[in-house]
Design a protein around this motif. Structure first.
Motif, PDB file in Angstrom:
ATOM      1  N   MET A  79       0.838  -1.190   0.000  1.00  0.00           N
ATOM      2  CA  MET A  79       0.000   0.000   0.000  1.00  0.00           C
ATOM      3  C   MET A  79       0.879   1.248   0.000  1.00  0.00           C
ATOM      4  N   ALA A  80       0.361   2.300  -0.555  1.00  0.00           N
ATOM      5  CA  ALA A  80       1.133   3.540  -0.590  1.00  0.00           C
ATOM      6  C   ALA A  80       0.215   4.748  -0.529  1.00  0.00           C
ATOM      7  N   TRP A  81       0.821   5.842  -0.153  1.00  0.00           N
ATOM      8  CA  TRP A  81       0.164   7.146  -0.206  1.00  0.00           C
ATOM      9  C   TRP A  81       0.883   7.988  -1.256  1.00  0.00           C
ATOM     10  N   PHE A  82       0.084   8.639  -2.067  1.00  0.00           N
ATOM     11  CA  PHE A  82       0.575   9.597  -3.048  1.00  0.00           C
ATOM     12  C   PHE A  82      -0.098  10.927  -2.761  1.00  0.00           C
ATOM     13  N   ARG A  83       0.482  11.997  -3.285  1.00  0.00           N
ATOM     14  CA  ARG A  83      -0.174  13.292  -3.150  1.00  0.00           C
ATOM     15  C   ARG A  83       0.032  14.101  -4.417  1.00  0.00           C
ATOM     16  N   GLN A  84      -0.927  14.968  -4.653  1.00  0.00           N
ATOM     17  CA  GLN A  84      -0.862  15.826  -5.827  1.00  0.00           C
ATOM     18  C   GLN A  84      -1.296  17.225  -5.447  1.00  0.00           C
ATOM     19  N   ALA A  85      -0.372  18.156  -5.577  1.00  0.00           N
ATOM     20  CA  ALA A  85      -0.661  19.556  -5.311  1.00  0.00           C
ATOM     21  C   ALA A  85      -1.154  20.212  -6.600  1.00  0.00           C
ATOM     22  N   PRO A  86      -1.886  21.315  -6.505  1.00  0.00           N
ATOM     23  CA  PRO A  86      -2.390  21.986  -7.707  1.00  0.00           C
ATOM     24  C   PRO A  86      -1.277  22.340  -8.675  1.00  0.00           C
ATOM     25  N   GLY A  87      -1.451  21.952  -9.929  1.00  0.00           N
ATOM     26  CA  GLY A  87      -0.481  22.277 -10.951  1.00  0.00           C
ATOM     27  C   GLY A  87       0.778  21.430 -10.933  1.00  0.00           C
ATOM     28  N   LYS A  88       0.801  20.414 -10.074  1.00  0.00           N
ATOM     29  CA  LYS A  88       2.003  19.575  -9.971  1.00  0.00           C
ATOM     30  C   LYS A  88       1.664  18.118 -10.263  1.00  0.00           C
ATOM     31  N   GLU A  89       2.688  17.345 -10.514  1.00  0.00           N
ATOM     32  CA  GLU A  89       2.498  15.926 -10.747  1.00  0.00           C
ATOM     33  C   GLU A  89       2.226  15.202  -9.426  1.00  0.00           C
ATOM     34  N   ARG A  90       1.642  14.038  -9.565  1.00  0.00           N
ATOM     35  CA  ARG A  90       1.407  13.214  -8.387  1.00  0.00           C
ATOM     36  C   ARG A  90       2.727  12.624  -7.901  1.00  0.00           C
ATOM     37  N   ASP A  91       2.971  12.710  -6.615  1.00  0.00           N
ATOM     38  CA  ASP A  91       4.221  12.244  -6.028  1.00  0.00           C
ATOM     39  C   ASP A  91       3.991  11.101  -5.053  1.00  0.00           C
ATOM     40  N   PHE A  92       4.952  10.210  -5.015  1.00  0.00           N
ATOM     41  CA  PHE A  92       4.967   9.133  -4.029  1.00  0.00           C
ATOM     42  C   PHE A  92       5.343   9.716  -2.675  1.00  0.00           C
ATOM     43  N   VAL A  93       4.498   9.488  -1.668  1.00  0.00           N
ATOM     44  CA  VAL A  93       4.784   9.952  -0.314  1.00  0.00           C
ATOM     45  C   VAL A  93       5.495   8.858   0.473  1.00  0.00           C
ATOM     46  N   THR A 126       4.512  17.589  12.147  1.00  0.00           N
ATOM     47  CA  THR A 126       5.303  18.749  11.743  1.00  0.00           C
ATOM     48  C   THR A 126       4.965  19.156  10.316  1.00  0.00           C
ATOM     49  N   LEU A 127       3.704  19.319  10.067  1.00  0.00           N
ATOM     50  CA  LEU A 127       3.244  19.626   8.725  1.00  0.00           C
ATOM     51  C   LEU A 127       3.712  20.996   8.266  1.00  0.00           C
ATOM     52  N   LYS A 128       3.962  21.073   6.972  1.00  0.00           N
ATOM     53  CA  LYS A 128       4.432  22.303   6.347  1.00  0.00           C
ATOM     54  C   LYS A 128       3.426  22.730   5.270  1.00  0.00           C
ATOM     55  N   PRO A 129       3.393  24.007   4.938  1.00  0.00           N
ATOM     56  CA  PRO A 129       2.481  24.446   3.860  1.00  0.00           C
ATOM     57  C   PRO A 129       2.697  23.676   2.564  1.00  0.00           C
ATOM     58  N   GLU A 130       3.923  23.274   2.303  1.00  0.00           N
ATOM     59  CA  GLU A 130       4.202  22.529   1.066  1.00  0.00           C
ATOM     60  C   GLU A 130       3.672  21.095   1.090  1.00  0.00           C
ATOM     61  N   ASP A 131       3.138  20.667   2.217  1.00  0.00           N
ATOM     62  CA  ASP A 131       2.473  19.368   2.283  1.00  0.00           C
ATOM     63  C   ASP A 131       1.030  19.450   1.796  1.00  0.00           C
ATOM     64  N   THR A 132       0.564  20.649   1.531  1.00  0.00           N
ATOM     65  CA  THR A 132      -0.795  20.825   1.041  1.00  0.00           C
ATOM     66  C   THR A 132      -0.975  20.130  -0.295  1.00  0.00           C
ATOM     67  N   ALA A 133      -1.969  19.247  -0.366  1.00  0.00           N
ATOM     68  CA  ALA A 133      -2.204  18.454  -1.574  1.00  0.00           C
ATOM     69  C   ALA A 133      -3.441  17.585  -1.359  1.00  0.00           C
ATOM     70  N   VAL A 134      -3.851  16.958  -2.437  1.00  0.00           N
ATOM     71  CA  VAL A 134      -4.837  15.886  -2.332  1.00  0.00           C
ATOM     72  C   VAL A 134      -4.062  14.590  -2.157  1.00  0.00           C
ATOM     73  N   TYR A 135      -4.386  13.863  -1.116  1.00  0.00           N
ATOM     74  CA  TYR A 135      -3.685  12.625  -0.794  1.00  0.00           C
ATOM     75  C   TYR A 135      -4.534  11.430  -1.227  1.00  0.00           C
ATOM     76  N   HIS A 136      -3.882  10.499  -1.917  1.00  0.00           N
ATOM     77  CA  HIS A 136      -4.540   9.294  -2.409  1.00  0.00           C
ATOM     78  C   HIS A 136      -3.853   8.072  -1.827  1.00  0.00           C
ATOM     79  N   CYS A 137      -4.629   7.055  -1.510  1.00  0.00           N
ATOM     80  CA  CYS A 137      -4.025   5.775  -1.182  1.00  0.00           C
ATOM     81  C   CYS A 137      -4.144   4.864  -2.402  1.00  0.00           C
ATOM     82  N   ALA A 138      -3.222   3.926  -2.486  1.00  0.00           N
ATOM     83  CA  ALA A 138      -3.178   3.038  -3.636  1.00  0.00           C
ATOM     84  C   ALA A 138      -2.644   1.683  -3.215  1.00  0.00           C
ATOM     85  N   ALA A 139      -2.956   0.679  -4.014  1.00  0.00           N
ATOM     86  CA  ALA A 139      -2.544  -0.690  -3.720  1.00  0.00           C
ATOM     87  C   ALA A 139      -1.895  -1.307  -4.941  1.00  0.00           C
TER      88      ALA A 139
END
Length: 119
Positions: free
Chosen positions: A33-47, A83-96
């Motif tokens: 399982m994994a978490w990914f995130r995607q911020a506005p205007g950016k690619e989806r990243d592996f968290v 210790t969240l940062k403003p740059e952690d702002t994104a839509v977070y998705h889980c995936a399998a």
């Protein structure tokens, strides 16, 4: 496998938030399982990700601040974010994936949950 993420919201910088992802099916423990995130205007990243046996991997940007865990009895994976940062702002998705936790391919995705960190 159907996935549903929960727990997003608004938090101030430096705060914490916990996400959950509930999975359907009887073979949850066989999937990495994994978490990914995607911020506005950016690619989806592996968290980060977790193997069926509990081995974890994190991106450098969250290492030391985020923790992934899973409860195979509850078919749930968790993402504890500290210790969240403003740059952690994104839509977070889980995936399998039935493949590699790092390279996937991730073939099952849940709807995202918004995490917003204010400065």
């Amino acid at each position: 496998v159907q996935l549903q993420a929960y727990g997003g919201g608004l938090v101030q910088a430096g705060g914490s938030l916990s996400l959950s992802c509930a999975a359907s099916g009887r073979t949850f423990s066989r999937y990495a399982m994994a978490w990914f995130r995607q911020a506005p205007g950016k690619e989806r990243d592996f968290v980060g990700g977790i193997t069926g046996f509990g081995g974890t991997y994190y991106s450098d940007s969250v290492k030391g601040r985020f923790t992934i865990s899973r409860d195979n009895a509850k078919n749930t994976v968790y993402l504890q974010m500290n210790t969240l940062k403003p740059e952690d702002t994104a839509v977070y998705h889980c995936a399998a994936t039935s493949g590699s936790v790092v390279t996937g391919p991730y073939t099952y995705w849940g709807h995202g949950t918004q995490v917003t960190v204010s400065s």
